[in-house]
Motif scaffolding. Sequence first.
Motif, mmCIF file in Angstrom:
data_model
loop_
_atom_site.group_PDB
_atom_site.id
_atom_site.type_symbol
_atom_site.label_atom_id
_atom_site.label_comp_id
_atom_site.label_asym_id
_atom_site.label_seq_id
_atom_site.Cartn_x
_atom_site.Cartn_y
_atom_site.Cartn_z
ATOM 1 N N ARG A 101 49.105 33.231 -44.440
ATOM 2 C CA ARG A 101 47.841 32.873 -45.107
ATOM 3 C C ARG A 101 47.078 31.826 -44.301
ATOM 4 O O ARG A 101 45.853 31.849 -44.225
ATOM 5 N N GLU A 102 47.812 30.914 -43.681
ATOM 6 C CA GLU A 102 47.190 29.816 -42.937
ATOM 7 C C GLU A 102 46.947 30.146 -41.467
ATOM 8 O O GLU A 102 46.532 29.290 -40.691
ATOM 9 N N GLY A 103 47.242 31.378 -41.058
ATOM 10 C CA GLY A 103 46.997 31.780 -39.671
ATOM 11 C C GLY A 103 48.042 31.293 -38.691
ATOM 12 O O GLY A 103 47.798 31.247 -37.486
ATOM 13 N N ILE A 104 49.206 30.924 -39.186
ATOM 14 C CA ILE A 104 50.312 30.491 -38.326
ATOM 15 C C ILE A 104 51.031 31.746 -37.823
ATOM 16 O O ILE A 104 51.449 32.577 -38.616
ATOM 17 N N GLU A 105 51.191 31.857 -36.518
ATOM 18 C CA GLU A 105 51.818 33.040 -35.928
ATOM 19 C C GLU A 105 53.341 32.884 -35.936
ATOM 20 O O GLU A 105 53.891 32.052 -35.229
ATOM 21 N N LEU A 106 53.998 33.693 -36.744
ATOM 22 C CA LEU A 106 55.458 33.655 -36.843
ATOM 23 C C LEU A 106 56.138 34.571 -35.826
ATOM 24 O O LEU A 106 57.292 34.378 -35.499
ATOM 25 N N TYR A 107 55.411 35.576 -35.384
ATOM 26 C CA TYR A 107 56.041 36.649 -34.631
ATOM 27 C C TYR A 107 55.712 36.602 -33.150
ATOM 28 O O TYR A 107 54.587 36.312 -32.759
ATOM 29 N N GLY A 108 56.722 36.963 -32.349
ATOM 30 C CA GLY A 108 56.495 37.248 -30.944
ATOM 31 C C GLY A 108 56.009 38.681 -30.840
ATOM 32 O O GLY A 108 55.699 39.333 -31.845
ATOM 33 N N LEU A 109 55.971 39.218 -29.636
ATOM 34 C CA LEU A 109 55.477 40.581 -29.438
ATOM 35 C C LEU A 109 56.294 41.605 -30.220
ATOM 36 O O LEU A 109 55.743 42.457 -30.915
ATOM 37 N N LYS A 110 57.607 41.503 -30.143
ATOM 38 C CA LYS A 110 58.479 42.450 -30.855
ATOM 39 C C LYS A 110 58.209 42.412 -32.361
ATOM 40 O O LYS A 110 58.113 43.456 -33.015
ATOM 41 N N ILE A 161 64.607 40.504 -38.978
ATOM 42 C CA ILE A 161 64.894 39.144 -38.496
ATOM 43 C C ILE A 161 63.938 38.668 -37.405
ATOM 44 O O ILE A 161 64.315 37.909 -36.528
ATOM 45 N N THR A 162 62.672 39.066 -37.464
ATOM 46 C CA THR A 162 61.712 38.597 -36.469
ATOM 47 C C THR A 162 60.914 37.381 -36.935
ATOM 48 O O THR A 162 60.156 36.816 -36.156
ATOM 49 N N CYS A 163 61.089 36.967 -38.178
ATOM 50 C CA CYS A 163 60.331 35.815 -38.692
ATOM 51 C C CYS A 163 61.193 34.561 -38.777
ATOM 52 O O CYS A 163 60.906 33.671 -39.558
ATOM 53 N N PHE A 164 62.239 34.474 -37.936
ATOM 54 C CA PHE A 164 63.069 33.286 -38.090
ATOM 55 C C PHE A 164 62.368 32.043 -37.564
ATOM 56 O O PHE A 164 61.536 32.082 -36.674
ATOM 57 N N VAL A 165 62.705 30.938 -38.231
ATOM 58 C CA VAL A 165 62.145 29.628 -37.926
ATOM 59 C C VAL A 165 63.303 28.637 -37.880
ATOM 60 O O VAL A 165 64.393 28.908 -38.379
ATOM 61 N N GLU A 166 63.053 27.500 -37.268
ATOM 62 C CA GLU A 166 64.055 26.423 -37.251
ATOM 63 C C GLU A 166 63.577 25.309 -38.160
ATOM 64 O O GLU A 166 62.440 24.852 -38.055
ATOM 65 N N ILE A 167 64.439 24.891 -39.053
ATOM 66 C CA ILE A 167 64.121 23.784 -39.950
ATOM 67 C C ILE A 167 64.541 22.508 -39.239
ATOM 68 O O ILE A 167 65.720 22.262 -39.018
ATOM 69 N N SER A 168 63.529 21.713 -38.860
ATOM 70 C CA SER A 168 63.778 20.525 -38.050
ATOM 71 C C SER A 168 63.803 19.241 -38.860
ATOM 72 O O SER A 168 64.211 18.214 -38.350
ATOM 73 N N GLY A 169 63.354 19.296 -40.091
ATOM 74 C CA GLY A 169 63.342 18.088 -40.909
ATOM 75 C C GLY A 169 62.988 18.397 -42.338
ATOM 76 O O GLY A 169 62.452 19.452 -42.657
ATOM 77 N N GLY A 170 63.310 17.457 -43.188
ATOM 78 C CA GLY A 170 63.139 17.629 -44.629
ATOM 79 C C GLY A 170 64.517 17.493 -45.255
ATOM 80 O O GLY A 170 65.531 17.585 -44.583
ATOM 81 N N GLY A 171 64.549 17.308 -46.530
ATOM 82 C CA GLY A 171 65.833 17.150 -47.213
ATOM 83 C C GLY A 171 66.558 18.470 -47.372
ATOM 84 O O GLY A 171 66.000 19.543 -47.118
ATOM 85 N N PRO A 172 67.819 18.408 -47.797
ATOM 86 C CA PRO A 172 68.598 19.634 -47.974
ATOM 87 C C PRO A 172 68.017 20.560 -49.043
ATOM 88 O O PRO A 172 68.254 21.757 -49.021
ATOM 89 N N VAL A 214 58.720 19.967 -45.708
ATOM 90 C CA VAL A 214 59.677 20.403 -44.695
ATOM 91 C C VAL A 214 58.994 20.463 -43.330
ATOM 92 O O VAL A 214 57.778 20.642 -43.238
ATOM 93 N N ILE A 215 59.780 20.295 -42.265
ATOM 94 C CA ILE A 215 59.290 20.409 -40.896
ATOM 95 C C ILE A 215 59.868 21.685 -40.296
ATOM 96 O O ILE A 215 61.083 21.903 -40.332
ATOM 97 N N VAL A 216 58.983 22.533 -39.755
ATOM 98 C CA VAL A 216 59.367 23.868 -39.307
ATOM 99 C C VAL A 216 58.926 24.085 -37.862
ATOM 100 O O VAL A 216 57.792 23.761 -37.494
ATOM 101 N N LEU A 217 59.823 24.646 -37.072
ATOM 102 C CA LEU A 217 59.488 25.092 -35.720
ATOM 103 C C LEU A 217 59.466 26.606 -35.740
ATOM 104 O O LEU A 217 60.497 27.242 -35.968
ATOM 105 N N THR A 218 58.285 27.189 -35.539
ATOM 106 C CA THR A 218 58.169 28.644 -35.497
ATOM 107 C C THR A 218 58.656 29.149 -34.143
ATOM 108 O O THR A 218 58.630 28.425 -33.155
ATOM 109 N N LYS A 219 59.093 30.382 -34.122
ATOM 110 C CA LYS A 219 59.583 31.041 -32.906
ATOM 111 C C LYS A 219 60.530 30.134 -32.100
ATOM 112 O O LYS A 219 60.279 29.833 -30.941
#
Length: 151
Positions: free
Chosen positions: A27-36, A49-60, A93-98
């Motif tokens: 919705r916010e125009g954040i690109e989650l996907y690589g070419l594949k 499993i192409t939309c995986f992200v890394e959770i870099s911060g935030g509580g459990p 939460v803090i998220v690292l896409t791709k």
Amino acid sequence: MPVIRFVREGRDVECYPGENLRDVALREGIELYGLKGRLGNCNGCGQCITCFVEISGGGPASLSPRTTVEDAKLKRRPDAWRLACQSLVEQSVIVLTKPQAGLPNRDLKIKTALAETLPAGPTAWPVIEPIEDSGDEGTDATDPAGSAQPG
């Protein structure tokens, strides 16, 4: 409202508690996907499993617990990785896409994102008070003054 801090994009995005992380990102125009992923994603079913992200911060409790789909699909991936389509945002939460793609100064960018305070946000959807009916059944809905219209 909870805030999702997207490290790669350098953006903070607000969402409601319980919103799907993939839906908010798209919705916010954040690109989650690589070419594949752009060519063949499953549209949020947890199968590609192409939309995986890394959770870099935030509580459990920042995201909903891992689903059985995530456990099966991500068993060989780092514990901090999640499928965006299977994750509900409960708190900021803090998220690292791709995370599989290179990011120059990755560690510095994550450290900077962690150093800035994230607002906790509410833990529930806003409550909208219902509009009370005045009980005036004899008034015409098109006439705000309630006077009878000549017919």
